[in-house]
Design a protein around this motif. Structure first.
Motif, PDB file in Angstrom:
ATOM      1  N   ARG A  72      -1.477 -45.014 -28.175  1.00  0.00           N
ATOM      2  CA  ARG A  72      -0.704 -44.685 -26.893  1.00  0.00           C
ATOM      3  C   ARG A  72      -0.878 -42.481 -26.662  1.00  0.00           C
ATOM      4  NH1 ARG A  72       2.210 -49.378 -26.266  1.00  0.00           N
ATOM      5  NH2 ARG A  72       1.580 -51.026 -25.194  1.00  0.00           N
ATOM      6  N   ARG A  73       0.271 -41.647 -27.403  1.00  0.00           N
ATOM      7  CA  ARG A  73      -0.057 -40.145 -27.296  1.00  0.00           C
ATOM      8  C   ARG A  73      -0.872 -39.273 -27.097  1.00  0.00           C
ATOM      9  NH1 ARG A  73       2.221 -38.329 -31.737  1.00  0.00           N
ATOM     10  NH2 ARG A  73       3.066 -40.522 -33.120  1.00  0.00           N
ATOM     11  N   GLU A  74      -2.135 -40.016 -27.826  1.00  0.00           N
ATOM     12  CA  GLU A  74      -3.333 -38.900 -27.581  1.00  0.00           C
ATOM     13  C   GLU A  74      -3.849 -39.350 -26.344  1.00  0.00           C
ATOM     14  OE1 GLU A  74      -5.625 -36.458 -29.650  1.00  0.00           O
ATOM     15  OE2 GLU A  74      -4.164 -36.929 -31.880  1.00  0.00           O
ATOM     16  N   LEU A  75      -3.992 -40.798 -25.942  1.00  0.00           N
ATOM     17  CA  LEU A  75      -4.429 -41.298 -24.498  1.00  0.00           C
ATOM     18  C   LEU A  75      -3.785 -40.198 -23.388  1.00  0.00           C
ATOM     19  CD1 LEU A  75      -4.953 -44.754 -25.096  1.00  0.00           C
ATOM     20  CD2 LEU A  75      -6.853 -42.723 -25.447  1.00  0.00           C
ATOM     21  N   ALA A  76      -2.311 -40.165 -23.786  1.00  0.00           N
ATOM     22  CA  ALA A  76      -1.751 -39.397 -22.970  1.00  0.00           C
ATOM     23  C   ALA A  76      -2.223 -38.007 -22.195  1.00  0.00           C
ATOM     24  CB  ALA A  76       0.010 -39.735 -22.943  1.00  0.00           C
ATOM     25  N   ALA A  77      -2.117 -37.341 -24.445  1.00  0.00           N
ATOM     26  CA  ALA A  77      -2.435 -36.024 -23.797  1.00  0.00           C
ATOM     27  C   ALA A  77      -3.692 -35.654 -23.256  1.00  0.00           C
ATOM     28  CB  ALA A  77      -2.295 -35.896 -26.013  1.00  0.00           C
ATOM     29  N   ALA A  78      -4.791 -36.483 -23.328  1.00  0.00           N
ATOM     30  CA  ALA A  78      -5.804 -35.820 -22.615  1.00  0.00           C
ATOM     31  C   ALA A  78      -5.942 -36.593 -21.024  1.00  0.00           C
ATOM     32  CB  ALA A  78      -6.887 -37.174 -23.549  1.00  0.00           C
ATOM     33  N   GLY A  79      -5.242 -37.586 -20.487  1.00  0.00           N
ATOM     34  CA  GLY A  79      -5.310 -36.945 -19.420  1.00  0.00           C
ATOM     35  C   GLY A  79      -5.959 -38.855 -18.967  1.00  0.00           C
ATOM     36  N   LEU A  80      -6.170 -39.661 -20.296  1.00  0.00           N
ATOM     37  CA  LEU A  80      -6.338 -40.763 -19.911  1.00  0.00           C
ATOM     38  C   LEU A  80      -5.469 -42.021 -19.576  1.00  0.00           C
ATOM     39  CD1 LEU A  80      -9.123 -41.138 -22.869  1.00  0.00           C
ATOM     40  CD2 LEU A  80      -9.823 -40.291 -20.995  1.00  0.00           C
ATOM     41  N   ARG A  81      -5.926 -42.366 -19.019  1.00  0.00           N
ATOM     42  CA  ARG A  81      -5.352 -43.608 -18.034  1.00  0.00           C
ATOM     43  C   ARG A  81      -5.526 -44.833 -18.984  1.00  0.00           C
ATOM     44  NH1 ARG A  81      -5.917 -48.030 -13.994  1.00  0.00           N
ATOM     45  NH2 ARG A  81      -7.972 -46.153 -13.170  1.00  0.00           N
ATOM     46  N   GLU A  82      -4.067 -45.570 -19.758  1.00  0.00           N
ATOM     47  CA  GLU A  82      -4.249 -46.579 -20.563  1.00  0.00           C
ATOM     48  C   GLU A  82      -4.667 -47.913 -19.610  1.00  0.00           C
ATOM     49  OE1 GLU A  82      -1.108 -49.417 -23.375  1.00  0.00           O
ATOM     50  OE2 GLU A  82      -0.649 -46.934 -23.346  1.00  0.00           O
ATOM     51  N   ASP A  83      -5.066 -48.764 -20.412  1.00  0.00           N
ATOM     52  CA  ASP A  83      -5.965 -50.120 -19.959  1.00  0.00           C
ATOM     53  C   ASP A  83      -4.575 -51.143 -20.435  1.00  0.00           C
ATOM     54  OD1 ASP A  83      -6.144 -52.531 -18.130  1.00  0.00           O
ATOM     55  OD2 ASP A  83      -8.155 -52.510 -18.862  1.00  0.00           O
ATOM     56  N   TYR A  84      -5.039 -51.039 -21.857  1.00  0.00           N
ATOM     57  CA  TYR A  84      -4.308 -51.758 -22.777  1.00  0.00           C
ATOM     58  C   TYR A  84      -4.442 -50.991 -24.164  1.00  0.00           C
ATOM     59  CZ  TYR A  84      -8.131 -54.168 -23.783  1.00  0.00           C
ATOM     60  OH  TYR A  84      -9.607 -54.397 -24.813  1.00  0.00           O
ATOM     61  N   VAL A  85      -3.537 -50.851 -25.107  1.00  0.00           N
ATOM     62  CA  VAL A  85      -3.701 -50.416 -25.936  1.00  0.00           C
ATOM     63  C   VAL A  85      -3.137 -51.671 -26.850  1.00  0.00           C
ATOM     64  CG1 VAL A  85      -3.192 -48.938 -28.246  1.00  0.00           C
ATOM     65  CG2 VAL A  85      -3.788 -47.663 -25.910  1.00  0.00           C
ATOM     66  N   GLU A  86      -3.532 -52.433 -28.246  1.00  0.00           N
ATOM     67  CA  GLU A  86      -3.324 -53.484 -28.913  1.00  0.00           C
ATOM     68  C   GLU A  86      -3.584 -54.140 -30.184  1.00  0.00           C
ATOM     69  OE1 GLU A  86      -2.586 -57.687 -27.099  1.00  0.00           O
ATOM     70  OE2 GLU A  86      -2.908 -56.472 -24.763  1.00  0.00           O
ATOM     71  N   LEU A  87      -2.491 -54.098 -31.538  1.00  0.00           N
ATOM     72  CA  LEU A  87      -2.971 -54.236 -33.137  1.00  0.00           C
ATOM     73  C   LEU A  87      -3.119 -55.737 -32.572  1.00  0.00           C
ATOM     74  CD1 LEU A  87      -3.341 -52.706 -35.667  1.00  0.00           C
ATOM     75  CD2 LEU A  87      -1.224 -53.674 -35.988  1.00  0.00           C
ATOM     76  N   VAL A  88      -4.244 -56.472 -33.171  1.00  0.00           N
ATOM     77  CA  VAL A  88      -4.317 -58.109 -33.011  1.00  0.00           C
ATOM     78  C   VAL A  88      -5.167 -58.554 -34.664  1.00  0.00           C
ATOM     79  CG1 VAL A  88      -4.412 -57.756 -30.289  1.00  0.00           C
ATOM     80  CG2 VAL A  88      -6.969 -57.569 -31.637  1.00  0.00           C
ATOM     81  N   ASP A  89      -4.959 -59.657 -34.766  1.00  0.00           N
ATOM     82  CA  ASP A  89      -5.686 -60.475 -35.814  1.00  0.00           C
ATOM     83  C   ASP A  89      -6.928 -59.952 -35.418  1.00  0.00           C
ATOM     84  OD1 ASP A  89      -7.191 -62.931 -36.762  1.00  0.00           O
ATOM     85  OD2 ASP A  89      -4.977 -62.430 -37.484  1.00  0.00           O
ATOM     86  N   ALA A  90      -7.755 -59.773 -36.281  1.00  0.00           N
ATOM     87  CA  ALA A  90      -9.407 -59.219 -35.861  1.00  0.00           C
ATOM     88  C   ALA A  90     -10.399 -60.496 -35.736  1.00  0.00           C
ATOM     89  CB  ALA A  90     -10.042 -58.997 -37.247  1.00  0.00           C
ATOM     90  N   THR A  91      -9.958 -61.808 -36.606  1.00  0.00           N
ATOM     91  CA  THR A  91     -10.440 -63.094 -35.906  1.00  0.00           C
ATOM     92  C   THR A  91      -9.974 -63.570 -34.686  1.00  0.00           C
ATOM     93  OG1 THR A  91     -10.983 -63.592 -38.011  1.00  0.00           O
ATOM     94  CG2 THR A  91     -10.777 -64.924 -36.715  1.00  0.00           C
ATOM     95  N   THR A  92      -8.547 -63.943 -34.251  1.00  0.00           N
ATOM     96  CA  THR A  92      -7.727 -64.555 -33.194  1.00  0.00           C
ATOM     97  C   THR A  92      -7.913 -64.298 -32.402  1.00  0.00           C
ATOM     98  OG1 THR A  92      -5.321 -64.521 -33.680  1.00  0.00           O
ATOM     99  CG2 THR A  92      -6.975 -66.981 -35.314  1.00  0.00           C
ATOM    100  N   LEU A  93      -7.702 -62.426 -32.361  1.00  0.00           N
ATOM    101  CA  LEU A  93      -7.309 -61.242 -31.655  1.00  0.00           C
ATOM    102  C   LEU A  93      -6.022 -61.657 -30.999  1.00  0.00           C
ATOM    103  CD1 LEU A  93     -10.002 -61.555 -28.819  1.00  0.00           C
ATOM    104  CD2 LEU A  93     -10.054 -59.947 -31.158  1.00  0.00           C
ATOM    105  N   LYS A  94      -4.766 -62.665 -31.648  1.00  0.00           N
ATOM    106  CA  LYS A  94      -3.357 -62.492 -31.851  1.00  0.00           C
ATOM    107  C   LYS A  94      -2.687 -60.973 -31.905  1.00  0.00           C
ATOM    108  CE  LYS A  94      -3.278 -67.514 -30.996  1.00  0.00           C
ATOM    109  NZ  LYS A  94      -3.262 -67.703 -30.287  1.00  0.00           N
ATOM    110  N   PRO A  95      -2.220 -60.858 -30.867  1.00  0.00           N
ATOM    111  CA  PRO A  95      -1.229 -60.016 -30.911  1.00  0.00           C
ATOM    112  C   PRO A  95       0.145 -59.938 -32.319  1.00  0.00           C
ATOM    113  CG  PRO A  95      -0.608 -60.013 -29.241  1.00  0.00           C
ATOM    114  CD  PRO A  95      -1.482 -60.992 -29.650  1.00  0.00           C
TER     115      PRO A  95
END
Length: 284
Positions: A230-253
């Motif tokens: 998130r800090r890298e996105l903000a520093a570059a002036g990008l508008r975050e839609d989402y940033v999430e760490l998820v289970d690689a199979t179920t995609l649950k946070p």
């Protein structure tokens, strides 16, 4: 040699039947066109896994929302056919929307939990459109294997789920994201980016690399790993839609990474008006 261009379901079904009678196996690479090296890597891998490779080029209207970029989505059929030939595709299916969705079409495929959240939450109906068109293509071509890029990671998990749940008998192969030398994930939508936006878009891959470095340094908490991105996105002036760490199979946070259990950092952000997505494994 130029690939055979198939424009209708009927002629495609006839071609697939002739392939079946000849005893040759088929690999399918579904695309929306405006091909890049990522798509071509799928076709080359398809050649390794089957006797014949076919691609589809179809900008699927049912996976675009009312305010999305269907009308301006980049197209270059002549260039795409040349690229398919260079990657060894023997046939390319290029239907019109009315061929895929004729009058009276009323069937759709909905995949449950894995299509929720992430892009599924931000783009209502998107994965229903993806699942329906991919199911149609898999039933039409009946390939031994179908190949998809990991850049669209949630899409890949949706397709794996529909193939498994509907017992379609197709091996679904996910291939690593192909990147530009500076780390930007290859995408047809990169064509929308101005030079300045493209430079700022590097924050996606840079942020995920920072999260991976933090993990390698011993950090396991999701909040800390996500914050790096998130800090890298903000520093570059990008508008975050989402940033999430998820289970690689179920995609649950996840609240933390458990060593030995694969996790994915999944990111979506806007550079100007262009929405970009990316992901990277963390730990595992």
């Amino acid at each position: 040699m130029a690939p055979l261009v198939l424009r209708t379901v009927a002629e495609t079904a006839a071609w697939v039947e002739s392939l079946r009678r000849s005893g040759r196996s088929l690999a399918l690479v579904p695309t929306m066109g405006y091909l890049h090296e990522g798509h071509l890597s799928l076709m080359r891998e398809g050649r390794r896994r089957a006797d014949v490779v076919a691609a589809s080029i179809f900008v699927n209207p049912t996976q675009f929302g009312p305010n999305e970029d269907l009308s301006r989505y980049p197209r270059d059929l002549e260039g795409d056919l040349a690229k398919c030939a260079s990657a060894g595709a023997e046939a390319v299916f290029t239907p019109e929307p009315a061929e895929m969705y004729p009058p009276g079409f009323q069937t759709s495929v909905t995949v449950g939990e894995v299509s929720q959240g992430l892009c599924g939450a931000r783009r209502p109906g998107h994965f229903q459109g993806v699942a329906t068109v991919v199911t149609k293509l898999l039933c039409l071509f009946k390939p031994r294997v179908a190949l998809f890029g990991e850049k669209d990671y949630q899409q890949l998990q949706v397709i794996r789920a529909l193939e498994r749940d509907l017992s379609l008998g197709v091996e679904i192969v996910g291939m690593p994201t192909v990147r530009e030398p500076d780390g930007l994930a290859m995408s047809s939508r990169n064509a929308y980016l101005s030079p300045e936006e493209r430079h700022r878009a590097l924050a996606l891959s840079r942020g995920m690399a920072g999260a991976q470095a933090l993990y390698q340094g011993g950090t396991r908490e999701a909040a800390a790993l996500v914050d790096v991105v998130r800090r890298e996105l903000a520093a570059a002036g990008l508008r975050e839609d989402y940033v999430e760490l998820v289970d690689a199979t179920t995609l649950k946070p996840l609240s933390a990474v458990t060593p030995g259990l694969p996790a994915r950092m999944i990111v979506a952000a806007f550079a100007g008006k262009t929405r970009l997505i990316d992901n990277q494994p963390i730990g595992g």
